[in-house]
Design an enzyme around this catalytic site. Structure first.
Site, PDB file in Angstrom:
ATOM      1  N   HIS A   1     -11.927   2.243   9.549  1.00 39.64           N
ATOM      2  CA  HIS A   1     -10.863   1.344   9.100  1.00 39.64           C
ATOM      3  C   HIS A   1      -9.804   2.033   8.264  1.00 39.64           C
ATOM      4  CE1 HIS A   1     -12.918  -2.476  10.183  1.00 39.64           C
ATOM      5  NE2 HIS A   1     -13.998  -1.739   9.999  1.00 39.64           N
TER       6      HIS A   1
ATOM      7  N   LYS B   1       0.797   0.397   0.599  1.00 38.07           N
ATOM      8  CA  LYS B   1       1.288  -0.875   1.141  1.00 38.07           C
ATOM      9  C   LYS B   1       2.716  -1.177   0.669  1.00 38.07           C
ATOM     10  CE  LYS B   1      -3.393  -2.881   1.420  1.00 38.07           C
ATOM     11  NZ  LYS B   1      -3.610  -3.262   2.832  1.00 38.07           N
TER      12      LYS B   1
ATOM     13  N   LYS C   1      -1.883 -13.222  10.941  1.00 33.83           N
ATOM     14  CA  LYS C   1      -1.980 -14.611  10.459  1.00 33.83           C
ATOM     15  C   LYS C   1      -0.587 -15.204  10.229  1.00 33.83           C
ATOM     16  CE  LYS C   1      -6.231 -13.146   8.248  1.00 33.83           C
ATOM     17  NZ  LYS C   1      -6.777 -12.513   7.031  1.00 33.83           N
TER      18      LYS C   1
ATOM     19  N   LYS D   1      -1.486  -9.249  -0.371  1.00 35.85           N
ATOM     20  CA  LYS D   1      -2.506  -8.298   0.078  1.00 35.85           C
ATOM     21  C   LYS D   1      -2.923  -7.494  -1.138  1.00 35.85           C
ATOM     22  CE  LYS D   1       0.659  -6.678   3.056  1.00 35.85           C
ATOM     23  NZ  LYS D   1       0.002  -6.593   4.337  1.00 35.85           N
ATOM     24  N   ARG D   2      -3.964  -6.646  -0.989  1.00 38.74           N
ATOM     25  CA  ARG D   2      -4.325  -5.765  -2.100  1.00 38.74           C
ATOM     26  C   ARG D   2      -3.106  -4.959  -2.535  1.00 38.74           C
ATOM     27  NH1 ARG D   2      -9.840  -5.653  -3.787  1.00 38.74           N
ATOM     28  NH2 ARG D   2      -9.228  -3.864  -5.047  1.00 38.74           N
TER      29      ARG D   2
HETATM   30  C1  26Q Z   1     -16.015   3.016  -0.268  1.00 37.52           C
HETATM   31  C2  26Q Z   1     -16.905   3.737  -1.069  1.00 37.52           C
HETATM   32  C3  26Q Z   1     -17.269   3.270  -2.304  1.00 37.52           C
HETATM   33  C4  26Q Z   1     -16.761   2.066  -2.748  1.00 37.52           C
HETATM   34  C5  26Q Z   1     -15.874   1.352  -1.971  1.00 37.52           C
HETATM   35  C6  26Q Z   1     -15.513   1.831  -0.738  1.00 37.52           C
HETATM   36  C7  26Q Z   1     -14.568   1.046   0.095  1.00 37.52           C
HETATM   37  C8  26Q Z   1     -14.615  -0.340   0.080  1.00 37.52           C
HETATM   38  C9  26Q Z   1     -13.752  -1.089   0.859  1.00 37.52           C
HETATM   39  C10 26Q Z   1     -13.647   1.650   0.941  1.00 37.52           C
HETATM   40  C11 26Q Z   1     -12.793   0.893   1.722  1.00 37.52           C
HETATM   41  C12 26Q Z   1     -12.848  -0.481   1.698  1.00 37.52           C
HETATM   42  C13 26Q Z   1     -11.972  -1.357   2.487  1.00 37.52           C
HETATM   43  C14 26Q Z   1     -11.159  -0.959   3.429  1.00 37.52           C
HETATM   44  C15 26Q Z   1     -10.303  -1.912   4.135  1.00 37.52           C
HETATM   45  O1  26Q Z   1     -10.260  -3.090   3.828  1.00 37.52           O
HETATM   46  N1  26Q Z   1      -9.589  -1.446   5.164  1.00 37.52           N
HETATM   47  C16 26Q Z   1      -8.721  -2.322   5.928  1.00 37.52           C
HETATM   48  O2  26Q Z   1      -9.445  -2.774   7.059  1.00 37.52           O
HETATM   49  C17 26Q Z   1      -8.710  -3.754   7.764  1.00 37.52           C
HETATM   50  C18 26Q Z   1      -9.601  -4.281   8.872  1.00 37.52           C
HETATM   51  O3  26Q Z   1      -9.741  -3.328   9.881  1.00 37.52           O
HETATM   52  C19 26Q Z   1      -7.415  -3.189   8.291  1.00 37.52           C
HETATM   53  O4  26Q Z   1      -6.675  -4.222   8.884  1.00 37.52           O
HETATM   54  C20 26Q Z   1      -6.606  -2.570   7.144  1.00 37.52           C
HETATM   55  O5  26Q Z   1      -5.469  -1.912   7.675  1.00 37.52           O
HETATM   56  C21 26Q Z   1      -7.463  -1.595   6.369  1.00 37.52           C
HETATM   57  O6  26Q Z   1      -6.755  -1.132   5.240  1.00 37.52           O
END
Ligand code: 26Q
Length: 804
Positions: free
Chosen positions: A354, A551, A657, A545-546
């Protein structure tokens, strides 16, 4: 199908016998709980029927492993999917309650950070709707993503106690406890035949408790489950330490075990490197694999047939240890030889990436693994050894491949590369939008693509039209059903038929009045939550969004500053009044993102309090962004901001969305924006900015850092950050100023002019309502393929070997 009377009676009896309350004493929250318990009984009836037919059909099962499921509220969703919405609505009315008051009582289940977690929630909805035998597996965090408030312009975090222990949607299965070993060490030994037989010794035990949340597919035929595990301490082990007289250690170990499922890590796209996070990942994987093997061995004793019966999807690398745990179970417990075990594992597992951001790629120090998971570390060494030997044999003239493909990062502290583990152990690796899947192959892991091109595939994300149209935008849903029949809810391609209505001015006016209605509703919500009055006739421009540098909320706010300076310094008038809505959370440790929130709030305060902007420009930061707030903002938006630096947003899903709710997009050539633009027509999409390839070139030459000096409009805008105009402390936003002028990695200034021109075109077009809403209609019409049903059908046929 239960009627109004039955719902009323059941609700009253749930109040009385499950909650010990009389109707006359019940609060709205009590009524919510009683109604949810009532509805859950109907879900359970379908759940047992589903279990039965899935067993009879010997369906292949899909296990979706994710550290995050961002579910939001469930009541409305369950009622609609079960077909009980009208009856429940009426039942509440007859008991003297307002449906909206009751649904508003439900806390969001915020067991996720953002895109990845919400995607998992859309996917389990689609899998149930498509009658796939599937289950989600995650962690029942006691505290979900923090609650955000804004104090003096700054983000303040509060714990999100979503009352998980009392959620009416969850059923605990204490009788199905699982014992998960962790820690200890390996003793090398041999079995009676002289084979190497390492023994994992002196581990301690964490107890996993499963909790089931039921996922009703649309129409109510299939009810699958989402299984969330909570961690507890093992009593028997405590006794062991107690007997040694080490009471304090026993108690602190109990607390340590319970802490494992205490809290969701609030950082996305950033690697935390914390021991507790690795423990959580292992805990999820170990619990899930026990369930998978239990279910499989209940119906088969031929373990080699596992890949025919089971598919495992890894939602990013977070659950990638599943590959290693599976090998451990097959080799150590089922005594399979390595090659047979590896064949089963690879055929069963598949991995979705992702992110392209280097700082989000998970790596874990070998020393940490040694301490927590010594046997797993051994297995990873063995996987790597065999894998690299294979590569060396196939490409003897390419020795440089080995270091780049290795599962171990050897520079600096030795670390395990979880993405490499996930790729090697999976039969398919997919990206989440076409561009993203190409960049995985070309930029992220080109050498893996070189050695196994057949593994790499794309499954562009989608979102569920049940929650994001039918529930969030009831007026649009009614319109669609009238125009297209009810089938669009499960066959979103039907939206295409709206195209032929684009020249019907009555239809276009209806789209306009639906939007106005949604904007008025949002205005009421903003007034009640934040006490601010907003004009529903203004253009609503949203970026929700975050908060992340990539972004580029900063590009948006810089443009707002530019408009503001135009009004107050040059006496400009906007052609149309505008409201800029921002909403989103920053990771608590991400200083730059928090400063951007503060800047937005300070700009908002300055702009909104300046009489010269009255009736033209206002800026709002809506606190505590979450799924239920998104459900209000998205249907009320005219312009959707999807402005990430090209090549950074893997896909995006809010872009989908918004567009399917009739917002037009201003966006870059990034993630799924490109596919959305193709689908809705370039003339109905405001494109701007450099392409991913152009960004690479600028970064390589550093030319983007010269723009501040050569462009007076940009200079004036950026200088305003440190002028004291937005905060008396001129040094407050200095870090942003310095970043923009010295090391603008996300190329804000490079894209500024092109963004400004596109924004100007947007305002010009918005002043022609008929044309604007025709474009809005064409956006809706083009969005059929962004249903998560389409995405899941793609995974099922191309990755899981499941027909649906
Ligand atoms: C990793 C290691 C330790 C702690 C946290 C993490 C961690 C947690 C969440 C790393 C990444 C995330 C989240 C990533 C994320 O939300 N990516 C998004 O995924 C969406 C669904 O595919 C995409 O539409 C977005 O573009 C992408 O940013």
């Amino acid at each position: 199908m239960p009627g109004v009377e039955e719902i009323k009676n059941n609700l009253i009896s749930k109040l009385r016998y499950s909650l010990c309350l009389d109707l006359k004493d019940a609060t709205h929250a009590d009524i919510f709980n009683a109604l949810a318990l009532t509805i859950r009984d109907f879900q359970l009836d379908s759940f047992f029927a589903t279990k039965h037919y899935q067993k009879e059909a010997k369906s292949k099962r899909l296990y979706y492993l994710s550290m995050e499921f961002l579910l939001g509220q469930s009541l409305r969703n369950n009622l609609m999917n079960l077909g009980l919405y009208p009856a429940a609505h009426q039942a509440l009315n007859e008991l003297g309650f307002d449906f909206e008051d009751i649904t508003a009582e439900e806390p969001d289940a915020a067991l996720g950070n953002g895109g990845l977690g919400r995607l998992a929630a859309c996917f389990i909805d689609s899998m149930a709707t498509l009658d796939i035998a599937a289950s989600g597996h995650g962690i029942k965090y006691e505290y979900g993503l923090f609650k955000q408030s804004i104090q003096h312009g700054r983000q303040v975090e509060q714990p999100d106690d979503w009352h998980s222990t009392h959620s009416p949607w969850l059923i605990d299965h204490h009788s199905q406890l699982m014992l998960i070993p962790i820690g200890g060490h390996i003793e090398e030994s041999e079995d009676i035949d002289g084979n190497y037989n390492p023994m994992w010794m002196d581990w301690r035990v964490i107890v996993g408790v499963p909790h089931d949340y039921f996922v009703t597919g649309y129409g109510g035929k299939t009810v699958n489950k989402l299984r969330l595990y909570s961690a507890a301490a093992s009593d028997s082990f405590d006794v062991h330490i107690f007997n040694r007289g080490d009471y304090l250690r026993a108690v602190s170990q109990k607390i340590a075990s319970e802490n494992i499922s205490k809290i969701l890590y609030p950082a996305d796209e950033i690697q935390s490197g914390k021991e507790l996070r690795l423990t959580q990942e292992y805990f999820l994987v170990a619990c899930t694999l026990r369930d998978i093997f239990q279910e499989f061995t209940d119906k088969s004793d031929d373990i080699t047939a596992l890949p025919d019966a089971v598919a495992i999807q890894l939602n990013d690398t977070h659950p990638a240890l599943a590959i290693v745990e599976m090998m451990r179970i097959l080799v150590d417990e089922h005594r399979l030889d390595w090659d047979a075990a590896w064949d089963i594992t690879q055929k069963t597992c598949a991995f979705t990436n992702h992110t392209l951001m280097p700082e989000a790629l998970e790596t874990w120090p070998v020393t940490l693994f040694e301490k927590l998971l010594p046997r797993h570390l051994q297995i990873i060494y063995e996987i790597n050894h065999r894998f690299l030997a294979d590569v060396a044999e196939k490409w003897p003239d390419r020795p440089e491949l080995l270091a780049s493909l290795s599962l171990f990062e050897e520079r600096g502290e030795k670390k395990i590369r979880m993405a490499h583990l996930a790729i090697v152990g999976s039969h398919k690796v997919n990206g989440v939008a076409k561009l993203h899947s190409e960049l995985i192959k070309q930029d992220l892991v080109p050498n893996f693509y070189f050695i196994s091109p057949e593994k790499f595939t794309n499954q562009t994300n989608g979102v569920t039209p049940r929650r994001w149209i039918q529930q969030a935008n009831t007026q649009l849903a009614t319109f669609l059903t009238r125009q297209l029949g009810a089938g669009w809810v499960t066959d979103l391609d039907k939206l295409q038929r709206l195209k032929k209505l684009a020249n019907d001015s009555g239809v276009v006016e209806e789209i306009q009045s639906i939007k106005l209605h949604n904007k008025q509703a949002l205005c009421r919500l903003i007034a009640s939550r934040q006490g601010i009055k907003v004009d529903p006739l203004a253009m609503f421009d949203s970026q929700v969004k975050r908060i992340h540098e990539y972004k580029r909320q900063l590009l948006n706010v810089l443009h707002v500053i530019h408009l503001y300076l135009g009004i107050v310094e040059s006496g400009n008038t906007l052609i149309q009044p505008k409201v800029h809505l921002f909403s989103g959370k920053a990771a608590p440790g991400y200083a730059m993102a928090k400063l951007i929130i503060q800047l937005i709030n300070e700009v908002a305060r300055t702009v909104n309090n300046d009489p010269r902007t009255k009736g033209q420009l206002s800026v709002l930061f809506l606190e505590d962004y979450k799924v239920s707030l998104a459900e209000h903002i998205i249907p009320a938006t005219d312009l959707s901001e999807q402005i990430s630096t090209a090549g950074t947003e893997a896909s995006g899903t809010s872009n989908m969305k918004f567009s399917m709710n009739g917002a037009l997009t201003i966006g870059t050539m990034d993630g799924a924006n490109i596919e959305i633009r193709d689908a809705v027509g370039a003339e109905n999409f405001y494109l701007f900015g450099a392409t991913a390839a152009e960004i690479n070139t600028h970064r390589a030459t550093g030319s983007h850092n010269q723009i501040y000096h050569s462009n007076p409009v940009i200079r004036e805008t950026v200088d305003a950050l440190v002028s004291g105009r937005f905060n008396l402390d001129k040094s407050l936003f200095q870090p942003i100023y310095r970043m923009l002028t010295e090391g603008d990695h996300y190329c804000h200034l490079l894209d500024f002019d092109s963004y400004r021109l596109a924004q100007h075109q947007v305002l010009t077009d918005f002043s022609q309502p008929q044309q604007w809403h025709q474009k809005a209609l064409l956006n809706i019409a083009g969005m059929g393929s962004f249903s998560s049903d389409r995405t899941i059908k793609g995974y099922a046929s191309e990755i899981w070997g499941i027909t649906c």
